[in-house]
Design a protein around this motif. Structure first.
Motif, mmCIF file in Angstrom:
data_model
loop_
_atom_site.group_PDB
_atom_site.id
_atom_site.type_symbol
_atom_site.label_atom_id
_atom_site.label_comp_id
_atom_site.label_asym_id
_atom_site.label_seq_id
_atom_site.Cartn_x
_atom_site.Cartn_y
_atom_site.Cartn_z
ATOM 1 N N ILE A 107 0.904 -1.180 -0.203
ATOM 2 C CA ILE A 107 0.063 -0.015 0.142
ATOM 3 C C ILE A 107 0.943 1.283 0.103
ATOM 4 O O ILE A 107 1.824 1.361 1.013
ATOM 5 N N PRO A 108 0.608 2.201 -0.890
ATOM 6 C CA PRO A 108 -0.434 2.351 -1.955
ATOM 7 C C PRO A 108 -0.185 1.381 -2.972
ATOM 8 O O PRO A 108 -1.023 1.110 -3.794
ATOM 9 N N ASP A 109 1.318 1.008 -3.082
ATOM 10 C CA ASP A 109 1.646 -0.022 -4.278
ATOM 11 C C ASP A 109 2.879 -0.599 -3.809
ATOM 12 O O ASP A 109 3.480 -0.099 -3.219
ATOM 13 N N THR A 110 3.252 -1.476 -4.558
ATOM 14 C CA THR A 110 4.522 -2.464 -4.327
ATOM 15 C C THR A 110 5.937 -1.378 -4.522
ATOM 16 O O THR A 110 6.887 -1.737 -4.082
ATOM 17 N N ALA A 111 5.470 -0.683 -5.415
ATOM 18 C CA ALA A 111 6.833 0.262 -5.944
ATOM 19 C C ALA A 111 7.127 1.186 -4.737
ATOM 20 O O ALA A 111 8.501 1.622 -4.508
ATOM 21 N N ALA A 112 5.923 1.703 -4.238
ATOM 22 C CA ALA A 112 6.326 2.699 -2.947
ATOM 23 C C ALA A 112 5.499 2.632 -1.904
ATOM 24 O O ALA A 112 4.577 3.298 -1.645
ATOM 25 N N PRO A 113 5.683 1.353 -1.059
ATOM 26 C CA PRO A 113 4.647 0.942 0.088
ATOM 27 C C PRO A 113 5.093 1.819 1.421
ATOM 28 O O PRO A 113 6.231 2.699 1.520
ATOM 29 N N VAL A 114 4.248 1.812 2.314
ATOM 30 C CA VAL A 114 4.369 2.375 3.359
ATOM 31 C C VAL A 114 5.176 1.563 4.326
ATOM 32 O O VAL A 114 5.733 2.158 5.087
ATOM 33 N N LEU A 115 5.096 0.368 4.190
ATOM 34 C CA LEU A 115 6.022 -0.394 5.114
ATOM 35 C C LEU A 115 7.052 -1.216 4.160
ATOM 36 O O LEU A 115 6.608 -1.900 3.124
ATOM 37 N N ARG A 116 8.291 -1.112 4.723
ATOM 38 C CA ARG A 116 9.492 -2.148 4.318
ATOM 39 C C ARG A 116 9.866 -2.721 5.313
ATOM 40 O O ARG A 116 10.205 -2.659 6.489
ATOM 41 N N TYR A 117 10.265 -4.040 4.822
ATOM 42 C CA TYR A 117 11.205 -5.090 5.816
ATOM 43 C C TYR A 117 12.447 -4.848 5.661
ATOM 44 O O TYR A 117 12.968 -5.085 4.402
ATOM 45 N N ALA A 118 13.260 -5.172 6.667
ATOM 46 C CA ALA A 118 14.913 -5.073 6.455
ATOM 47 C C ALA A 118 15.413 -6.203 7.402
ATOM 48 O O ALA A 118 15.453 -5.962 8.554
ATOM 49 N N PRO A 119 15.456 -7.304 6.899
ATOM 50 C CA PRO A 119 15.833 -8.528 7.793
ATOM 51 C C PRO A 119 17.198 -8.284 8.383
ATOM 52 O O PRO A 119 18.098 -7.812 8.109
ATOM 53 N N LEU A 120 17.277 -8.509 10.016
ATOM 54 C CA LEU A 120 18.368 -8.355 10.720
ATOM 55 C C LEU A 120 18.592 -9.504 11.594
ATOM 56 O O LEU A 120 17.723 -9.792 12.784
ATOM 57 N N GLU A 121 19.497 -10.158 11.330
ATOM 58 C CA GLU A 121 19.790 -11.477 12.289
ATOM 59 C C GLU A 121 20.522 -11.207 13.587
ATOM 60 O O GLU A 121 21.485 -10.129 13.315
ATOM 61 N N VAL A 122 20.796 -12.206 14.228
ATOM 62 C CA VAL A 122 21.808 -12.272 15.218
ATOM 63 C C VAL A 122 23.255 -12.058 15.031
ATOM 64 O O VAL A 122 23.447 -12.579 13.995
ATOM 65 N N GLY A 123 23.707 -10.960 15.505
ATOM 66 C CA GLY A 123 24.994 -10.610 14.987
ATOM 67 C C GLY A 123 25.250 -9.573 14.127
ATOM 68 O O GLY A 123 26.299 -8.861 13.906
ATOM 69 N N GLU A 124 23.884 -9.369 13.452
ATOM 70 C CA GLU A 124 24.167 -8.274 12.266
ATOM 71 C C GLU A 124 23.578 -6.859 12.965
ATOM 72 O O GLU A 124 23.119 -6.930 13.900
#
Length: 256
Positions: A107-124
Motif C-alpha cells: 500500500i499504496p503500491d508495491t513500488a512505493a509502499p508504506v511498510l518496508r522490511y529489513a531482515p536483521l539476524e543475530v550478530g548483524e
C-alpha cells in the motif's frame, strides 16, 4: 542518544501499565507495544524505523495501528521494520495478510509502499556512528532477539523476552561501555514452572543468569506481571546481592 521507556509492563490495567516499547531519539522504536499509543500524532509520524524483538502481541500491538495512522503523513517515506526473517514471516503470514490487517508492504503500491522490511539476524548491525543497533541472541518460545544500542557516549542493551541464555553473557561482558542492561523478569518464583514453559525468567533464574555478568552496568528489570510486581521485586532484592536490579519505570529516560 535518548531512550524513553514508552512501556515496560507484562500487561495492561492501570495508568502506567503499558506493554513493551522504547522510543530512541525521535525516529526509532524498539518494539511497538501498547505504550506507542501514548505518542502524539506528530511523534508517530516521525518514526522511521521499528526494531522488533519478536512477534508476540504485547510487542507488536501498536504496529498495525501506527502504520494506518501515519500513512498519509509520510510523504512517500516508508516505515522500515527491522527484525529476523522468521519474525517478518510471522507478520506477513498472520498480521499484514488482508484478513487481520491490510498488507502495508503493498500500500499504496508495491513500488512505493508504506511498510518496508529489513531482515536483521543475530550478530548483524544497522546504522553507523554515533548510533548503531545490533541484534543479540535470545531464547524464547518463538524466534526472538535482543538489541545492543551503541552511541558515542555508551551502550544500552535490551534482552527482549528470554529465558536462560548462555550465549548472551560473553557478548555483554565484551561491551566495555555498557551503561544500562534491561532484562526481563516476568514471573515471581512461585510461578517458576510457568516461566520455564513460556521461556521467561523469574527471580531465581535471573539471579543465576546474572552470575555470568562481569560488568558494572546498571541493571533494570522489565515485563513484570501486573499484580505481582512487589512480590517479584522483593524476591530479586533478596537473591541478587550487591548488584540488585531495579524496576524499569514507565517514561524513564536514558541519555547516552
Amino acid at each position: 542518544m535518548k531512550i524513553r521507556v514508552l512501556g515496560c509492563s507484562g500487561g495492561i490495567g492501570g495508568r502506567h501499565l503499558r506493554t513493551t516499547s522504547f522510543l530512541v531519539d525521535h525516529d526509532v522504536l524498539i518494539d511497538a507495544g501498547t505504550g506507542v499509543a501514548d505518542l502524539s500524532l506528530g511523534e508517530l509520524a516521525a518514526i522511521d524505523h521499528v526494531f522488533l524483538t519478536h512477534a508476540h502481541l504485547d510487542h507488536i500491538a501498536c504496529l498495525p495501528l501506527l502504520l494506518d495512522t501515519v500513512m498519509d503523513r509520510r510523504d512517500g517515506r516508508p516505515l522500515t521494520v527491522h527484525a529476523p526473517q522468521a519474525v517478518i514471516d510471522t507478520l506477513t503470514r498472520h498480521i499484514f495478510n488482508w484478513a487481520v490487517w491490510p498488507d502495508f508492504s503493498a500500500i499504496p503500491d508495491t513500488a512505493a509502499p508504506v511498510l518496508r522490511y529489513a531482515p536483521l539476524e543475530v550478530g548483524e548491525s544497522w546504522g553507523d556512528a554515533p548510533r548503531r543497533f545490533t541484534a543479540l541472541p535470545a531464547e524464547h518460545t518463538v524466534p526472538a532477539v535482543g538489541y545492543h544500542l551503541a552511541s558515542s557516549q555508551g551502550s544500552f542493551v535490551f534482552t527482549g523476552d528470554t529465558t536462560c541464555n548462555p550465549a548472551l553473557w560473553p557478548l555483554l561482558n565484551a561491551i566495555a561501555d555498557l551503561r544500562a542492561l534491561v532484562i526481563e523478569c516476568a514471573f515471581p518464583n512461585r510461578e517458576q514452572h510457568l516461566a520455564a514453559v513460556s521461556k521467561h525468567l523469574c527471580p531465581a533464574l535471573l539471579a543465576a543468569e546474572l552470575t555470568a555478568y562481569r560488568g558494572a552496568a546498571e541493571i533494570f528489570v522489565t515485563h513484570l506481571k501486573p499484580g505481582q510486581t512487589e512480590e517479584t521485586m522483593a524476591e530479586l532484592e533478596a537473591l541478587t546481592g550487591s548488584n540488585v536490579p531495579r524496576m524499569l519505570q514507565h517514561n524513564q529516560i536514558f541519555l547516552l
